[in-house]
Design an enzyme around this catalytic site. Structure first.
Site, PDB file in Angstrom:
ATOM      1  CG  ASP A  64      -1.828   1.141   1.111  1.00 57.49           C
ATOM      2  OD1 ASP A  64      -1.675   2.159   0.603  1.00 57.49           O
ATOM      3  OD2 ASP A  64      -2.714   1.046   2.161  1.00 57.49           O
ATOM      4  CB  VAL A  65       1.855   3.524  -2.574  1.00 55.49           C
ATOM      5  CG1 VAL A  65       2.586   2.423  -3.607  1.00 55.49           C
ATOM      6  CG2 VAL A  65       0.538   4.253  -3.219  1.00 55.49           C
ATOM      7  CG  ASN A  91       0.160   3.348 -12.656  1.00 53.37           C
ATOM      8  OD1 ASN A  91      -0.335   4.025 -13.718  1.00 53.37           O
ATOM      9  ND2 ASN A  91      -0.638   2.335 -12.216  1.00 53.37           N
ATOM     10  CE1 TYR A 157      -7.047  11.084  -9.927  1.00 51.37           C
ATOM     11  CE2 TYR A 157      -7.589  12.919 -11.208  1.00 51.37           C
ATOM     12  CZ  TYR A 157      -7.013  11.718 -11.134  1.00 51.37           C
ATOM     13  OH  TYR A 157      -6.347  10.964 -11.870  1.00 51.37           O
ATOM     14  CE  LYS A 161      -3.374  11.520 -10.125  1.00 55.23           C
ATOM     15  NZ  LYS A 161      -2.517  10.529 -10.172  1.00 55.23           N
TER      16      LYS A 161
END
Length: 256
Positions: A64-65, A91, A157, A161
């Site tokens: 789990d990053v 990714n 989100y 980003k």
């Protein structure tokens, strides 16, 4: 002649979609591939099958990053298996729709944890190991057109980003003297499992396609092809940039 022979790539979120295509493409270029997944081991096993079929070596690691201990273990396992890891593809990503005024702390932490905290600390662990042995490396982040474009209902989100864009720019400067390049790829609308509901909603899909000058959704391979280039020696002087893969969407988009 494979362009990535004797190289090792860590690809996060590579059990499906864009990540799976990236892992397989890098394998076709001769790289060893460390296949990371969070919750779908069967997908990761399928990626490994395709990597092996391409003639490359691979391992599957569950990580789990958003957890620092997990990303450090991921890098350690890559080095243990292959002696080095000099390509990192950040990714893994997620989105959660909610109106800004209703977004809770838990959703905020989860989205920012996967999309921004993960790349930050995984890249740190990746760089620390390479720096110890004075080796160069490539960091490629799979960002989004929403590192620039507004996306109402997805504030977490967009924030993640946008943060990834600035992190890339900063690290391109900070890590450049170590022989490392850092770049972002910003996909637009790509046909992947995460877009299943969109693909099945013809009116909504047609409205989106009308905004894409090329008149089609992108494929995971459209993104993977660019990753292969950025990971190669042909891109040795490419650093600190975002490459948009969206068929022209961001130049022609009008929020409905």
């Amino acid at each position: 002649m494979p362009t990535l022979k004797d190289r090792t790539a860590i690809v996060t979120g590579s059990s499906s979609g864009i990540g799976q295509s990236i892992a397989v493409r890098l394998a076709h270029e001769g790289a060893n591939v460390v296949i990371d997944y969070a919750g779908h081991p069967e997908g990761a096993d399928e990626t490994l099958r395709q990597v092996t079929a391409a003639g490359a070596k691979g391992i599957v690691v569950q990580a789990d990053v958003s957890k620092v201990e997990a990303v450090r273990s991921l890098v350690d396992q890559a080095w243990k298996a292959f002696g080095c890891a000099d390509i990192l593809v950040n990714n893994a990503g997620m989105e959660k729709r909610s109106d800004f005024w209703e977004t809770g702390e838990e959703d905020y932490d989860r989205v920012l944890g996967v999309n921004l905290k993960g790349p930050f600390f995984l890249t740190q662990a990746f760089v620390q190991r390479l720096r110890e042995v004075k080796k160069p490396g490539r960091v490629i982040n799979i960002s989004s057109v929403h590192e620039d474009m507004a996306f109402p209902g997805f504030a977490t989100y967009c924030a993640s980003k946008g943060g990834l864009r600035m992190l890339m720019r900063d690290l391109a400067v900070e890590l450049g003297p170590l022989g490392m390049t850092v770049n972002n790829i910003a996909p637009g609308a790509i046909a992947t499992p995460i877009n299943k509901s969109l693909l099945e909603d013809k009116p909504k899909l047609n409205a989106l396609l009308a905004n894409i000058p090329l008149g089609r959704l992108g494929t995971p391979e459209d993104v993977a092809n660019l990753v292969a280039f950025l990971a190669s020696d042909e891109a040795a002087y490419v650093n600190g940039s975002t490459f948009t893969v969206d068929g022209g969407l961001s130049r022609n988009y009008h929020e409905q």
